[in-house]
Design a protein around this motif. Structure first.
Motif, PDB file in Angstrom:
ATOM      1  N   ASN A  64     -12.553   2.857 -10.310  1.00  0.00           N
ATOM      2  CA  ASN A  64     -11.515   3.882 -10.155  1.00  0.00           C
ATOM      3  C   ASN A  64     -10.416   3.740 -11.211  1.00  0.00           C
ATOM      4  OD1 ASN A  64     -12.739   5.011  -7.824  1.00  0.00           O
ATOM      5  ND2 ASN A  64     -11.893   3.329  -6.604  1.00  0.00           N
ATOM      6  N   LEU A 112      -2.251   3.037  -3.334  1.00  0.00           N
ATOM      7  CA  LEU A 112      -3.581   2.738  -2.799  1.00  0.00           C
ATOM      8  C   LEU A 112      -3.508   2.574  -1.289  1.00  0.00           C
ATOM      9  CD1 LEU A 112      -4.866   0.097  -5.400  1.00  0.00           C
ATOM     10  CD2 LEU A 112      -5.441   2.527  -5.292  1.00  0.00           C
ATOM     11  N   GLU A 164       0.838  -1.203   0.000  1.00  0.00           N
ATOM     12  CA  GLU A 164       0.000   0.000   0.000  1.00  0.00           C
ATOM     13  C   GLU A 164       0.875   1.256   0.000  1.00  0.00           C
ATOM     14  OE1 GLU A 164      -2.374   1.253   3.351  1.00  0.00           O
ATOM     15  OE2 GLU A 164      -1.149   0.121   4.768  1.00  0.00           O
ATOM     16  N   ASN A 165       0.261   2.318  -0.515  1.00  0.00           N
ATOM     17  CA  ASN A 165       0.890   3.644  -0.573  1.00  0.00           C
ATOM     18  C   ASN A 165       2.120   3.681  -1.481  1.00  0.00           C
ATOM     19  OD1 ASN A 165      -1.023   4.426   1.348  1.00  0.00           O
ATOM     20  ND2 ASN A 165       0.348   3.964   3.055  1.00  0.00           N
ATOM     21  N   ILE A 211      -0.232   0.731 -11.195  1.00  0.00           N
ATOM     22  CA  ILE A 211      -1.246   1.019 -10.176  1.00  0.00           C
ATOM     23  C   ILE A 211      -0.727   2.145  -9.296  1.00  0.00           C
ATOM     24  CG2 ILE A 211      -2.600   0.080  -8.268  1.00  0.00           C
ATOM     25  CD1 ILE A 211      -2.249  -2.677  -9.492  1.00  0.00           C
ATOM     26  N   GLN A 212      -1.532   3.206  -9.195  1.00  0.00           N
ATOM     27  CA  GLN A 212      -1.153   4.335  -8.337  1.00  0.00           C
ATOM     28  C   GLN A 212      -1.209   3.898  -6.865  1.00  0.00           C
ATOM     29  OE1 GLN A 212      -0.009   7.263  -9.535  1.00  0.00           O
ATOM     30  NE2 GLN A 212      -0.172   6.202 -11.527  1.00  0.00           N
ATOM     31  N   GLU A 219       3.490   3.137  -5.653  1.00  0.00           N
ATOM     32  CA  GLU A 219       3.157   2.858  -7.051  1.00  0.00           C
ATOM     33  C   GLU A 219       3.710   1.485  -7.434  1.00  0.00           C
ATOM     34  OE1 GLU A 219       3.256   5.938 -10.349  1.00  0.00           O
ATOM     35  OE2 GLU A 219       4.940   4.656 -10.953  1.00  0.00           O
ATOM     36  N   SER A 274      -8.982   5.795 -12.788  1.00  0.00           N
ATOM     37  CA  SER A 274      -7.924   6.803 -12.702  1.00  0.00           C
ATOM     38  C   SER A 274      -6.702   6.284 -11.947  1.00  0.00           C
ATOM     39  CB  SER A 274      -8.464   8.061 -12.005  1.00  0.00           C
ATOM     40  OG  SER A 274      -8.917   7.744 -10.692  1.00  0.00           O
ATOM     41  N   TYR A 275      -6.881   5.199 -11.181  1.00  0.00           N
ATOM     42  CA  TYR A 275      -5.757   4.638 -10.434  1.00  0.00           C
ATOM     43  C   TYR A 275      -4.930   3.669 -11.270  1.00  0.00           C
ATOM     44  CZ  TYR A 275      -7.505   6.532  -6.022  1.00  0.00           C
ATOM     45  OH  TYR A 275      -7.899   7.370  -5.018  1.00  0.00           O
ATOM     46  N   TYR A 276      -5.437   3.269 -12.445  1.00  0.00           N
ATOM     47  CA  TYR A 276      -4.784   2.205 -13.207  1.00  0.00           C
ATOM     48  C   TYR A 276      -4.470   2.673 -14.626  1.00  0.00           C
ATOM     49  CZ  TYR A 276      -7.521  -0.088  -9.562  1.00  0.00           C
ATOM     50  OH  TYR A 276      -8.095  -0.419  -8.365  1.00  0.00           O
TER      51      TYR A 276
END
Length: 500
Positions: free
Chosen positions: A129, A147, A98-99, A144-145, A101, A131-133
């Motif tokens: 979402n 998360l 997590e957190n 993946i941005q 990229e 926009s995250y991928y």
């Protein structure tokens, strides 16, 4: 494809036309996949030929004339058609941190060749979402941005990304693939305290008695959410039971004669991480109140009041235990002077109407006690001050009732004739009296002295009237006023020598 044309085999014979070619035939092995027209030499497929199994086949053709034969190998290359779907061979479930990229390569294959095997990757709208991928269309690298995994801060522990994989054939074939992404927790949240910052401890609580449980949580998971507790500062006689969030008494708390003591306690709540430098800490300050377990009255004297001879409830006293009301035993320990007061277990004080007389006592002082029902050794006392309110309860009494007096017919104005006397058992101004007479044309009372005086001397004439009988009463100064019974005044007018 079945019965597909492959090739026309042509052969010649130098002995022709005397000895022409009689037939064309295939070797036994070649007959598995192909057929040949024995007359024309046309070769066709017997059934489907799968290039992905065998991309070329050698056919042995045998040509016969009347006496001889000759064979020839023909290499048949199988041309590809787009008859295979792309196949995704990536793990359908992967882990990311997590957190951070992250990049994941989606790997797919296609058994076809050429453009039929050139694969393209696209994201499907079903993915949440978007926009995250992002995905590289040709390499299949999914970016993946960062998360958030933690639901408590709006994150999710797992996401899915829907991807379409298609080949580049003229009649493109496509498959859909769902990539499950498990978000691995990092220690990015501090412990959260959610309890009460005040701890109450009874005076004299034994050592090792549990008195409080710290309520805390951490939005992370696993070991990152494992919390440890320790006391870092303060003077309260408390510490944690090892390995728990439970505070226990480590030295007997005392008040030294006071009703309540206050101190402080600072605790540390820390989560766990393999790397000690990555552990998160929260400090919580508590107000620790050491309180008496016995009932407590307010420190002030309780001041009540009541009318004399009233049988109504006079008022209430209330003791609390640890700051709250409880059912207690209330008793009157002492009365000064005795007034036959009573108190119930609600702390309500009253007295029978027979026994409270302002003329006997203007003020009463009570000592009231309160005890715990289950433990009479826990008690407290308070002082109750009850001044009586004087009421106008008595009528004046004439003493004597009837009066006699004489007055000279030439008496001057203001001459005292007779003095009235009345007794009122009330106290203070309620016991002060005045007098009224039924005929005040000649005589009237001086209420300062109680004397009946002459106010109209010219009306006194023995020859005209030698006696007067007046009716009178005493009246007190209460509101409403009370009157005595009637009395009578007998006045004789004495003759004097008048001018002829």
């Amino acid at each position: 494809e079945t019965n597909a044309f492959v090739i026309d085999v042509e052969a010649s014979d130098a002995d022709a036309p005397q000895f022409p070619i009689v037939s064309y035939q295939l070797s036994d092995e070649s007959l598995v996949n192909f057929t040949i027209n024995e007359t024309t030499g046309e070769i066709r497929t017997r059934g489907s030929v799968d290039r992905e199994i065998q991309n070329s086949i050698t056919i042995t053709v045998i040509v016969f004339d009347q006496d001889y034969n000759v064979s020839q190998d023909i290499l048949v290359t199988i041309l590809d058609i787009n008859d295979n779907d792309p196949v995704v061979i990536s793990d359908p479930s992967v882990d990311i941190t997590e957190n951070t990229e992250s990049r994941i390569t989606i790997v797919a294959t296609d058994d076809d060749v050429g453009d039929n095997a050139v694969l393209l990757y696209t994201l499907l709208d079903a993915s949440n979402n978007l926009s995250y991928y992002a995905i590289n269309a040709t390499s299949g690298i999914l970016t993946i941005q960062p998360l958030d995994r933690d639901p408590g801060t709006g994150g999710v522990p797992q996401v899915t990304v829907d991807i379409a994989v298609s080949d580049s054939g003229s009649l493109s074939r496509e498959v859909n693939f769902t990539q499950t992404v498990n978000i691995i927790d990092v220690n990015d949240n501090v412990p959260r305290f959610s309890g009460n910052n005040t701890i109450y401890v009874d005076e004299g609580t034994p050592i090792n008695t549990e008195v409080y449980v710290v309520v805390a949580s951490d939005y992370d998971e696993g070991s990152n959410a494992n919390l440890t507790y320790s006391v870092v500062n303060g003077t309260a006689p408390l510490d944690f039971i090892p390995g728990t969030p439970r505070l226990q008494v480590v030295s007997i708390p005392l008040l030294n004669g006071s009703e309540e003591g206050r101190t402080s306690l600072v605790i540390q709540i820390q989560d766990w991480n393999v790397d000690p430098s990555n552990r998160s800490t929260t400090l919580v300050t508590f107000d620790v109140i050491i309180q008496s377990p016995r009932p407590l009255f307010p420190p002030e004297i309780v001041r009540l009041s009541t009318n004399e001879n009233s049988n109504d409830t006079i008022g209430y006293v209330q003791a609390t235990v640890r700051g709250s009301l409880q059912l207690l035993n209330y008793t009157i320990i002492q009365e000064s002077p005795f007034g036959n007061f009573v108190i119930d277990n609600n702390g309500s004080i009253s007295a029978p109407s027979c026994c409270l007389d302002y003329e006997d006592a203007e003020n009463y002082t009570l000592t009231v006690g309160a005890t715990i029902i289950d433990d009479p050794t826990l008690f407290d006392t308070t002082t109750v001050d009850i001044p009586l309110i004087n009421t106008n309860e008595h009528e004046p009494i004439l003493f004597p009732v009837n009066l006699t007096g004489t007055v000279y017919e030439n008496a001057a104005q203001g001459t005292n004739v007779v003095r009235a006397l009345a007794i009122d058992l009330d106290f203070g101004n309620l016991g002060d009296v005045s007098y009224i007479v039924n005929d005040s044309s000649i005589f009237v009372f001086d209420n300062t002295t109680g004397y009946l005086r002459v106010i109209n001397p010219s009306a006194l004439d023995h020859e005209s009237q030698s006696e007067y009988v007046l009716q009178y009463q005493a009246v007190d100064h209460g509101t409403p006023a009370k009157y005595s019974s009637f009395g009578y005044i007998f006045i004789t007018v004495t003759n004097v020598d008048d001018l002829p």
